[in-house]
Design a protein around this motif. Sequence first.
Motif, mmCIF file in Angstrom:
data_model
loop_
_atom_site.group_PDB
_atom_site.id
_atom_site.type_symbol
_atom_site.label_atom_id
_atom_site.label_comp_id
_atom_site.label_asym_id
_atom_site.label_seq_id
_atom_site.Cartn_x
_atom_site.Cartn_y
_atom_site.Cartn_z
ATOM 1 N N ARG A 40 0.853 -1.179 0.000
ATOM 2 C CA ARG A 40 0.000 0.000 0.000
ATOM 3 C C ARG A 40 0.890 1.230 0.000
ATOM 4 N NH1 ARG A 40 -4.582 -0.562 4.368
ATOM 5 N NH2 ARG A 40 -5.464 1.060 3.076
ATOM 6 N N MET A 41 0.463 2.264 -0.695
ATOM 7 C CA MET A 41 1.291 3.456 -0.785
ATOM 8 C C MET A 41 0.438 4.710 -0.847
ATOM 9 S SD MET A 41 2.729 2.900 -4.565
ATOM 10 C CE MET A 41 1.836 1.719 -5.523
ATOM 11 N N ILE A 42 1.102 5.850 -0.666
ATOM 12 C CA ILE A 42 0.487 7.165 -0.767
ATOM 13 C C ILE A 42 1.268 7.938 -1.819
ATOM 14 C CG2 ILE A 42 -0.048 9.300 0.449
ATOM 15 C CD1 ILE A 42 0.122 7.634 3.055
ATOM 16 N N LEU A 43 0.554 8.499 -2.790
ATOM 17 C CA LEU A 43 1.193 9.320 -3.822
ATOM 18 C C LEU A 43 1.099 10.784 -3.406
ATOM 19 C CD1 LEU A 43 -0.223 7.557 -6.990
ATOM 20 C CD2 LEU A 43 1.969 7.172 -5.851
ATOM 21 N N ILE A 44 2.246 11.461 -3.392
ATOM 22 C CA ILE A 44 2.323 12.834 -2.896
ATOM 23 C C ILE A 44 3.062 13.719 -3.901
ATOM 24 C CG2 ILE A 44 3.229 14.300 -1.050
ATOM 25 C CD1 ILE A 44 3.071 11.884 0.795
ATOM 26 N N HIS A 45 2.572 14.953 -4.075
ATOM 27 C CA HIS A 45 3.295 15.974 -4.841
ATOM 28 C C HIS A 45 3.825 17.019 -3.864
ATOM 29 C CE1 HIS A 45 1.336 15.457 -9.067
ATOM 30 N NE2 HIS A 45 1.867 14.351 -8.621
ATOM 31 N N HIS A 46 5.051 17.472 -4.121
ATOM 32 C CA HIS A 46 5.685 18.487 -3.285
ATOM 33 C C HIS A 46 5.895 19.751 -4.111
ATOM 34 C CE1 HIS A 46 6.542 15.419 -0.302
ATOM 35 N NE2 HIS A 46 7.032 14.681 -1.268
ATOM 36 N N TYR A 47 5.622 20.900 -3.498
ATOM 37 C CA TYR A 47 5.819 22.207 -4.112
ATOM 38 C C TYR A 47 6.683 23.044 -3.183
ATOM 39 C CZ TYR A 47 1.942 20.879 -7.098
ATOM 40 O OH TYR A 47 1.127 20.226 -7.994
ATOM 41 N N ALA A 48 7.585 23.852 -3.750
ATOM 42 C CA ALA A 48 8.479 24.681 -2.950
ATOM 43 C C ALA A 48 8.447 26.116 -3.432
ATOM 44 C CB ALA A 48 9.905 24.149 -3.035
ATOM 45 N N SER A 64 -4.959 6.910 -2.070
ATOM 46 C CA SER A 64 -3.962 7.363 -1.093
ATOM 47 C C SER A 64 -4.645 7.927 0.157
ATOM 48 C CB SER A 64 -3.051 8.415 -1.713
ATOM 49 O OG SER A 64 -2.229 7.854 -2.709
ATOM 50 N N VAL A 65 -5.719 8.671 -0.025
ATOM 51 C CA VAL A 65 -6.463 9.209 1.119
ATOM 52 C C VAL A 65 -6.987 8.065 1.980
ATOM 53 C CG1 VAL A 65 -8.536 10.477 1.821
ATOM 54 C CG2 VAL A 65 -7.081 11.387 0.006
ATOM 55 N N GLN A 66 -7.556 7.045 1.357
ATOM 56 C CA GLN A 66 -8.070 5.900 2.110
ATOM 57 C C GLN A 66 -6.952 5.174 2.838
ATOM 58 O OE1 GLN A 66 -11.419 5.167 2.581
ATOM 59 N NE2 GLN A 66 -10.447 3.966 4.198
ATOM 60 N N ASN A 67 -5.796 5.040 2.200
ATOM 61 C CA ASN A 67 -4.651 4.405 2.851
ATOM 62 C C ASN A 67 -4.218 5.183 4.089
ATOM 63 O OD1 ASN A 67 -4.607 2.302 1.023
ATOM 64 N ND2 ASN A 67 -3.036 3.233 -0.258
ATOM 65 N N ILE A 68 -4.263 6.493 4.022
ATOM 66 C CA ILE A 68 -3.935 7.326 5.189
ATOM 67 C C ILE A 68 -4.952 7.093 6.296
ATOM 68 C CG2 ILE A 68 -3.866 9.704 6.048
ATOM 69 C CD1 ILE A 68 -2.605 10.444 3.307
ATOM 70 N N LEU A 69 -6.229 7.105 5.945
ATOM 71 C CA LEU A 69 -7.274 6.880 6.945
ATOM 72 C C LEU A 69 -7.122 5.520 7.621
ATOM 73 C CD1 LEU A 69 -10.340 8.332 5.037
ATOM 74 C CD2 LEU A 69 -9.228 9.309 7.057
#
Length: 85
Positions: A40-48, A64-69
């Motif tokens: 299971r994984m979470i896909l994330i975008h990073h902005y700087a 990904s939201v469900q995996n976090i929950l």
Amino acid sequence: MMFDGKCSNCGSDRIYMSKQHLRWDKMRGDTVYLKQPPTRMILIHHYACITCRKIESYVMDNESVQNILDEWHPVNPKSKRNDED
């Protein structure tokens, strides 16, 4: 929100994101694995923001939201430290 091209902290439009975000496959962005083996994984975008150096991260899909929950603990605003559990 930085994904709109404007810094939420200082208002600058000098926002950058990882080149990985420009790929058009499902695995774009960074991946956080939740279990070993990584099933299971979470896909994330990073902005700087280059001006004030703030970084924002966004979860990219409903799975990904469900995996976090399912796997993470909610933050308790009354507690000074949330890593004591």
